[in-house]
Design a protein around this motif. Structure first.
Motif, PDB file in Angstrom:
ATOM      1  N   GLN A   1       0.954  -1.204   0.132  1.00 13.71           N
ATOM      2  CA  GLN A   1      -0.012   0.035   0.041  1.00 13.71           C
ATOM      3  C   GLN A   1       0.913   1.270   0.146  1.00 13.71           C
ATOM      4  N   PHE A   2       0.552   2.271  -0.585  1.00 17.64           N
ATOM      5  CA  PHE A   2       1.057   3.413  -1.032  1.00 17.64           C
ATOM      6  C   PHE A   2       0.253   4.594  -0.668  1.00 17.64           C
ATOM      7  N   GLU A   3       0.494   5.254   0.511  1.00 19.79           N
ATOM      8  CA  GLU A   3      -0.055   6.343   0.745  1.00 19.79           C
ATOM      9  C   GLU A   3       0.683   7.875  -0.003  1.00 19.79           C
ATOM     10  N   CYS A   4      -0.145   8.623  -0.643  1.00 15.12           N
ATOM     11  CA  CYS A   4       0.335   9.467  -1.574  1.00 15.12           C
ATOM     12  C   CYS A   4      -0.371  10.876  -1.533  1.00 15.12           C
ATOM     13  N   GLU A   5       0.180  11.913  -1.808  1.00 18.24           N
ATOM     14  CA  GLU A   5      -0.335  13.230  -2.013  1.00 18.24           C
ATOM     15  C   GLU A   5      -0.145  13.332  -3.506  1.00 18.24           C
ATOM     16  N   THR A   6      -1.253  14.078  -4.076  1.00 17.69           N
ATOM     17  CA  THR A   6      -1.001  14.376  -5.610  1.00 17.69           C
ATOM     18  C   THR A   6       0.051  15.456  -5.721  1.00 17.69           C
ATOM     19  N   VAL A   7       0.885  15.214  -6.674  1.00 19.89           N
ATOM     20  CA  VAL A   7       1.913  16.191  -7.287  1.00 19.89           C
ATOM     21  C   VAL A   7       1.418  16.928  -8.420  1.00 19.89           C
ATOM     22  N   ASP A   8       0.837  16.207  -9.234  1.00 26.29           N
ATOM     23  CA  ASP A   8       0.330  16.744 -10.428  1.00 26.29           C
ATOM     24  C   ASP A   8      -0.729  15.877 -11.158  1.00 26.29           C
ATOM     25  N   VAL A   9      -1.503  16.367 -12.046  1.00 27.53           N
ATOM     26  CA  VAL A   9      -2.474  15.651 -13.022  1.00 27.53           C
ATOM     27  C   VAL A   9      -2.065  16.002 -14.336  1.00 27.53           C
ATOM     28  N   LEU A  10      -1.626  15.107 -15.011  1.00 27.57           N
ATOM     29  CA  LEU A  10      -1.103  15.427 -16.459  1.00 27.57           C
ATOM     30  C   LEU A  10      -2.130  14.828 -17.630  1.00 27.57           C
ATOM     31  N   ASP A  11      -2.245  15.502 -18.648  1.00 29.67           N
ATOM     32  CA  ASP A  11      -2.957  15.244 -19.766  1.00 29.67           C
ATOM     33  C   ASP A  11      -2.309  13.929 -20.299  1.00 29.67           C
ATOM     34  N   GLY A  12      -3.097  12.905 -20.623  1.00 27.72           N
ATOM     35  CA  GLY A  12      -2.797  11.699 -20.974  1.00 27.72           C
ATOM     36  C   GLY A  12      -4.095  11.184 -22.042  1.00 27.72           C
ATOM     37  N   GLY A  13      -4.234  12.161 -23.051  1.00 26.46           N
ATOM     38  CA  GLY A  13      -5.339  11.858 -23.970  1.00 26.46           C
ATOM     39  C   GLY A  13      -6.611  11.821 -23.331  1.00 26.46           C
ATOM     40  N   ASP A  14      -7.089  10.470 -23.562  1.00 27.38           N
ATOM     41  CA  ASP A  14      -8.502  10.293 -22.947  1.00 27.38           C
ATOM     42  C   ASP A  14      -8.277   9.865 -21.467  1.00 27.38           C
ATOM     43  N   HIS A  15      -7.183  10.242 -20.950  1.00 23.59           N
ATOM     44  CA  HIS A  15      -7.076   9.759 -19.373  1.00 23.59           C
ATOM     45  C   HIS A  15      -6.547  10.981 -18.716  1.00 23.59           C
ATOM     46  N   ALA A  16      -6.448  10.929 -17.559  1.00 22.47           N
ATOM     47  CA  ALA A  16      -5.723  11.983 -16.715  1.00 22.47           C
ATOM     48  C   ALA A  16      -4.575  11.077 -16.102  1.00 22.47           C
ATOM     49  N   ILE A  17      -3.428  11.531 -16.015  1.00 17.60           N
ATOM     50  CA  ILE A  17      -2.321  10.706 -15.336  1.00 17.60           C
ATOM     51  C   ILE A  17      -2.296  11.395 -13.837  1.00 17.60           C
ATOM     52  N   PHE A  18      -2.468  10.696 -12.660  1.00 23.50           N
ATOM     53  CA  PHE A  18      -2.100  11.373 -11.576  1.00 23.50           C
ATOM     54  C   PHE A  18      -0.479  10.800 -10.853  1.00 23.50           C
ATOM     55  N   LEU A  19      -0.048  12.040 -10.796  1.00 19.05           N
ATOM     56  CA  LEU A  19       1.536  11.659 -10.353  1.00 19.05           C
ATOM     57  C   LEU A  19       1.418  11.956  -8.859  1.00 19.05           C
ATOM     58  N   GLY A  20       2.061  11.129  -7.924  1.00 21.42           N
ATOM     59  CA  GLY A  20       1.725  11.012  -6.649  1.00 21.42           C
ATOM     60  C   GLY A  20       3.099  10.860  -5.852  1.00 21.42           C
ATOM     61  N   LYS A  21       3.475  11.654  -4.693  1.00 17.14           N
ATOM     62  CA  LYS A  21       4.414  11.484  -3.765  1.00 17.14           C
ATOM     63  C   LYS A  21       4.091  10.728  -2.787  1.00 17.14           C
ATOM     64  N   VAL A  22       4.684   9.415  -2.765  1.00 16.92           N
ATOM     65  CA  VAL A  22       4.627   8.457  -1.776  1.00 16.92           C
ATOM     66  C   VAL A  22       4.968   8.948  -0.262  1.00 16.92           C
ATOM     67  N   ASN A  23       4.173   9.148   0.605  1.00 18.35           N
ATOM     68  CA  ASN A  23       4.471   9.485   1.934  1.00 18.35           C
ATOM     69  C   ASN A  23       4.668   8.379   2.964  1.00 18.35           C
ATOM     70  N   LYS A  24       3.922   7.394   2.659  1.00 16.00           N
ATOM     71  CA  LYS A  24       4.055   6.295   3.492  1.00 16.00           C
ATOM     72  C   LYS A  24       3.760   4.994   2.782  1.00 16.00           C
ATOM     73  N   PHE A  25       4.380   3.690   3.168  1.00 10.77           N
ATOM     74  CA  PHE A  25       4.073   2.709   2.310  1.00 10.77           C
ATOM     75  C   PHE A  25       4.125   1.409   3.452  1.00 10.77           C
ATOM     76  N   ALA A  26       3.692   0.206   2.971  1.00 11.63           N
ATOM     77  CA  ALA A  26       3.607  -0.976   3.751  1.00 11.63           C
ATOM     78  C   ALA A  26       3.626  -2.111   2.580  1.00 11.63           C
ATOM     79  N   GLU A  27       4.299  -3.288   3.111  1.00 17.11           N
ATOM     80  CA  GLU A  27       4.284  -4.422   2.352  1.00 17.11           C
ATOM     81  C   GLU A  27       4.055  -5.825   3.082  1.00 17.11           C
ATOM     82  N   ASN A  28       3.682  -6.689   2.314  1.00 14.13           N
ATOM     83  CA  ASN A  28       3.293  -8.008   2.914  1.00 14.13           C
ATOM     84  C   ASN A  28       3.956  -8.961   1.922  1.00 14.13           C
ATOM     85  N   SER A  29       4.181 -10.345   2.317  1.00 15.54           N
ATOM     86  CA  SER A  29       4.560 -11.358   1.182  1.00 15.54           C
ATOM     87  C   SER A  29       3.481 -11.845   0.659  1.00 15.54           C
TER      88      SER A  29
END
Length: 186
Positions: free
Chosen positions: A130-158
């Motif tokens: 899991q990656f907790e993020c804040e949005t840094v930018d929303v970029l033009d991706g044609g018919d999609h918006a690309i969300f660029l996020g800064k990871v503030n916290k993360f966790a992992e499992n096996s």
């Protein structure tokens, strides 16, 4: 000097034109991807979540990730306004959760086990990461918006990831195990 594309060998040896959206989608579906659910919560408490396979890491320093959302998606304004999100990377046994969040519903979180992350966005138990993020930018991706996020916290499992390829869920099999299975079946 630019080299021309060489034709593929086998049944799919004809190159299709890129403006054929169905053929392009089929070809893109050959690339196996992991599956995640991205969630957010607006200031008014409205929660949104959807299944994605458009997640990618961008940078370790600073820690950046990206994902994309169709511009016509009903949830896009909430994701843009909230400025935060959580990426929940699904394990192989979470296909039902993936399917649930892939379908439109009034309240996708009703009767689904979840809890707020530190940034307030919903997170699910038993995810691989899991990656907790804040949005840094929303970029033009044609018919999609690309969300660029800064990871503030993360966790992992096996565990093993849930994989999507050619329009269906798949499980991975490590290469050495796949080779052993092929040898035994021959």
């Amino acid at each position: 000097m630019k080299q021309p594309l060489k034709p593929l060998q086998g049944a799919a040896s004809d190159l299709a034109e890129a403006h054929d959206p169905l053929a392009l989608r089929r070809a893109l579906g050959k690339f196996a991807t992991g599956i995640a659910i991205v969630t957010t919560e607006a200031e008014n408490g409205k929660r949104e979540g959807l299944t994605i396979n458009s997640f990618a890491s961008v940078s370790l320093d600073p820690p950046l990730v990206l994902w994309s959302l169709k511009r016509e998606a009903p949830s896009i304004e909430t994701f843009i306004a909230s400025g935060k999100f959580i990426i929940n990377i699904l394990s192989a046994d979470q296909a039902d959760l993936s399917t649930h969040f892939a379908r439109p519903q009034e309240d996708k979180f009703a009767d689904i086990d979840h809890a707020p992350g530190e940034n307030g966005c919903p997170q699910f138990p038993d995810c691989l990461a899991q990656f907790e993020c804040e949005t840094v930018d929303v970029l033009d991706g044609g018919d999609h918006a690309i969300f660029l996020g800064k990871v503030n916290k993360f966790a992992e499992n096996s565990g093993m990831p849930l994989i999507y390829s050619e329009g269906r869920y798949c499980h991975i099999l490590p290469v050495n195990q796949a080779a052993n299975q092929t040898a035994r079946s021959a």
